[in-house]
Design an enzyme around this catalytic site. Sequence first.
Site, PDB file in Angstrom:
ATOM      1  N   LYS A 190      45.630 -18.728  -6.560  1.00 47.88           N
ATOM      2  CA  LYS A 190      45.548 -17.907  -5.332  1.00 47.88           C
ATOM      3  C   LYS A 190      44.111 -17.443  -5.102  1.00 47.88           C
ATOM      4  O   LYS A 190      43.852 -16.688  -4.167  1.00 47.88           O
ATOM      5  CB  LYS A 190      46.433 -16.668  -5.463  1.00 47.88           C
ATOM      6  CG  LYS A 190      47.891 -16.960  -5.681  1.00 47.88           C
ATOM      7  CD  LYS A 190      48.665 -15.649  -5.808  1.00 47.88           C
ATOM      8  CE  LYS A 190      50.092 -15.883  -6.221  1.00 47.88           C
ATOM      9  NZ  LYS A 190      50.728 -14.643  -6.687  1.00 47.88           N
ATOM     10  N   ARG A 194      41.200 -21.234 -22.220  1.00 44.92           N
ATOM     11  CA  ARG A 194      40.502 -22.495 -21.932  1.00 44.92           C
ATOM     12  C   ARG A 194      40.299 -22.555 -20.431  1.00 44.92           C
ATOM     13  O   ARG A 194      41.194 -22.198 -19.659  1.00 44.92           O
ATOM     14  CB  ARG A 194      41.349 -23.671 -22.403  1.00 44.92           C
ATOM     15  CG  ARG A 194      40.823 -24.993 -21.887  1.00 44.92           C
ATOM     16  CD  ARG A 194      41.480 -26.157 -22.534  1.00 44.92           C
ATOM     17  NE  ARG A 194      41.064 -26.297 -23.914  1.00 44.92           N
ATOM     18  CZ  ARG A 194      41.324 -27.362 -24.667  1.00 44.92           C
ATOM     19  NH1 ARG A 194      42.020 -28.367 -24.163  1.00 44.92           N
ATOM     20  NH2 ARG A 194      40.914 -27.426 -25.901  1.00 44.92           N
TER      21      ARG A 194
HETATM   22  C1  NCD Z   1      38.940 -31.654 -27.261  1.00 40.70           C
HETATM   23  C2  NCD Z   1      38.651 -30.748 -26.094  1.00 40.70           C
HETATM   24  O1  NCD Z   1      39.551 -30.285 -25.430  1.00 40.70           O
HETATM   25  O2  NCD Z   1      37.474 -30.531 -25.881  1.00 40.70           O
HETATM   26  N1  NCD Z   1      40.264 -31.618 -27.670  1.00 40.70           N
HETATM   27  C3  NCD Z   1      40.682 -30.595 -28.463  1.00 40.70           C
HETATM   28  O3  NCD Z   1      40.621 -29.448 -28.128  1.00 40.70           O
HETATM   29  N2  NCD Z   1      41.131 -30.903 -29.674  1.00 40.70           N
HETATM   30  C4  NCD Z   1      38.386 -32.999 -27.106  1.00 40.70           C
HETATM   31  C5  NCD Z   1      38.736 -33.809 -25.899  1.00 40.70           C
HETATM   32  O4  NCD Z   1      39.450 -33.370 -24.993  1.00 40.70           O
HETATM   33  O5  NCD Z   1      38.257 -34.942 -25.844  1.00 40.70           O
END
Ligand code: NCD
Length: 360
Positions: free
Chosen positions: A80, A101
Amino acid sequence: MRHLISPLDLSLDETNQLLDLASRIIDDPEAFAHKCEGKQLATLFFEPSTRTRLSFESAMLSLGGKVLGFSSASSSSASKGETVADTIRVVSSYVDIIAMRHPNDGAPVVAADHSAVPIINAGDGGHHHPTQTLTDLLTIRRLKGKLDHLTIGFCGDLKYGRTVHSLIKAMCRYEGTRFVLISPDELKVPDYVRDDLTATGYAFQEVKSLEDAMGQLDVLYMTRIQKERFADEAEYLRLKDSYILDGAKMALGKKDMIVLHPLPRVNEIATEVDDDPRAAYFQQVWFGKRVRMALILKLLGLESGFGPGEKPALPQPRHDLKCDNPRCISLAEPTLPQTFFPTEEPGVFRCKYCDHLHKL
Ligand code: NCD
């Protein structure tokens, strides 16, 4: 209150103590099974993940805590138009600790500025991924018996691979590390990572051939070409098969080399390599959960170790420059003030959020 945004937010001593705690957890998981009772972890994943999110959730559950969160931006108010700062202000009033993340470089820096609870960066754009680094360090220490005097080869997408940037930073602190950076010209490490390597005075080579590098490596760190970070799909298609580790290439490696990969794997490691005893990438996943358990305990102050942290005196920032990294959170959220700090090099400034260098 401490956060983990970049691998260097923990001192070398704290990092080593954290790895010690992870080893204690491995030896006696029962002793830690109730440590987080009454505590809650939020996993805020604005970008897809399998391992990292489930690893955090599984870590908290195995500590007796509870978890809540979301697994894509579309299922949060980010869809949103809510800012990272506002989402964090809200969620940090519900829980004790947050793992996040985000697709934009530097988003967790903004989160830490606005959070009432510890923030763990579970990957920001093409920038950093410090808990993958803790996973990698624990795996190397357990399987090689040490973290110093190792030759480590990073192969694949060194430009966008955040796990590479974070592990390079961390390995710069262990004596005698030698880096072999194996990539096509287009996917070399960004300037801010190369500058760090140059500044620490560590030996590093940038090469194109994996075959030529194989024989000298103690650790081979394979990576996926990061499709989602390419602005130009044609370039991705041209580079996607740059390196494929197979049995023939493994035959060129040392008998006691180990192969790591943060996963997910696409095709850069042939499945025939999985049966080679040097393939350690699935063990690495196992270690990841244990090191995240240790991190949660330390950040919540439930295990001794993390003090108030070193707060380096920051130089006077500049707000009149504009970050030219298209993935920087300061461009995605224009209400954030552009903020740059001077580096050692005259006329070169570093973005507070994404570390990209601005040369006057
Ligand atoms: C990695 C990431 O997300 O950066 N994966 C992870 O967290 N184990 C590597 C990737 O996505 O290639």
